[in-house]
Design a protein around this motif. Sequence first.
Motif, mmCIF file in Angstrom:
data_model
loop_
_atom_site.group_PDB
_atom_site.id
_atom_site.type_symbol
_atom_site.label_atom_id
_atom_site.label_comp_id
_atom_site.label_asym_id
_atom_site.label_seq_id
_atom_site.Cartn_x
_atom_site.Cartn_y
_atom_site.Cartn_z
ATOM 1 N N ALA A 13 0.830 -1.208 0.000
ATOM 2 C CA ALA A 13 0.000 0.000 0.000
ATOM 3 C C ALA A 13 0.863 1.257 0.000
ATOM 4 C CB ALA A 13 -0.931 -0.009 1.211
ATOM 5 N N PHE A 14 1.965 1.239 0.760
ATOM 6 C CA PHE A 14 2.889 2.370 0.808
ATOM 7 C C PHE A 14 3.490 2.628 -0.575
ATOM 8 C CE2 PHE A 14 7.317 3.793 1.242
ATOM 9 C CZ PHE A 14 7.136 4.981 1.924
ATOM 10 N N TYR A 15 3.919 1.556 -1.240
ATOM 11 C CA TYR A 15 4.549 1.699 -2.548
ATOM 12 C C TYR A 15 3.548 2.244 -3.570
ATOM 13 C CZ TYR A 15 7.506 0.554 -6.519
ATOM 14 O OH TYR A 15 8.263 0.637 -7.645
ATOM 15 N N LEU A 20 1.539 6.995 -6.754
ATOM 16 C CA LEU A 20 0.471 7.952 -7.054
ATOM 17 C C LEU A 20 0.842 9.366 -6.601
ATOM 18 C CD1 LEU A 20 -2.643 5.793 -6.148
ATOM 19 C CD2 LEU A 20 -1.788 6.375 -8.428
ATOM 20 N N MET A 21 1.515 9.489 -5.476
ATOM 21 C CA MET A 21 1.928 10.820 -5.015
ATOM 22 C C MET A 21 3.038 11.405 -5.889
ATOM 23 S SD MET A 21 1.599 10.779 -0.897
ATOM 24 C CE MET A 21 2.032 9.077 -0.569
ATOM 25 N N VAL A 41 14.002 6.512 -8.717
ATOM 26 C CA VAL A 41 15.018 5.444 -8.712
ATOM 27 C C VAL A 41 15.217 4.919 -7.296
ATOM 28 C CG1 VAL A 41 17.485 5.006 -9.049
ATOM 29 C CG2 VAL A 41 16.168 6.157 -10.820
ATOM 30 N N LEU A 42 15.251 5.804 -6.313
ATOM 31 C CA LEU A 42 15.370 5.357 -4.923
ATOM 32 C C LEU A 42 14.148 4.556 -4.487
ATOM 33 C CD1 LEU A 42 17.043 8.363 -3.087
ATOM 34 C CD2 LEU A 42 18.007 6.123 -3.568
ATOM 35 N N LEU A 43 12.980 4.889 -5.014
ATOM 36 C CA LEU A 43 11.788 4.106 -4.709
ATOM 37 C C LEU A 43 11.891 2.703 -5.295
ATOM 38 C CD1 LEU A 43 9.056 4.338 -3.275
ATOM 39 C CD2 LEU A 43 8.061 4.952 -5.476
#
Length: 128
Positions: A13-15, A20-21, A41-43
């Motif tokens: 859910a966080f990802y 979306l943000m 990229v860090l995500l």
Amino acid sequence: MVLLYLNCWYFAAFYLAEILMFIYKGISLPYPSENLVLDVVLLLVFLGLEMLRIFYGWKGNLCERSLASCASLVILFPCGALAVYYLLLQTFVLRLEFILAAVLLCFYSLELVLGLLSFSAFSRSRVY
């Protein structure tokens, strides 16, 4: 084990919320393109590390192996650093991102304590 399932669902859910943000911030905020690329990229690195950490934690818990549990705990520290990055250090931090990252860090701290307890239990047990 329940905490691992809960953390897995929460991170999914966080990802999704972060993606979306980032779409929202890329469209409506004056986000520098270099910083947006760095954050995305860090995500992706965060996703890879988190999947690896959950896999090792899952295998270590199911097989009661201390090496896999230790690997999961070691990978927890870069994941925590990336969660702190998304909590405080990215270019634009939305209030929802702050709340989601703070909850994720609470899960990480609880998982660290329980992981250390299970690691010590797995290290003491004798396998015949």
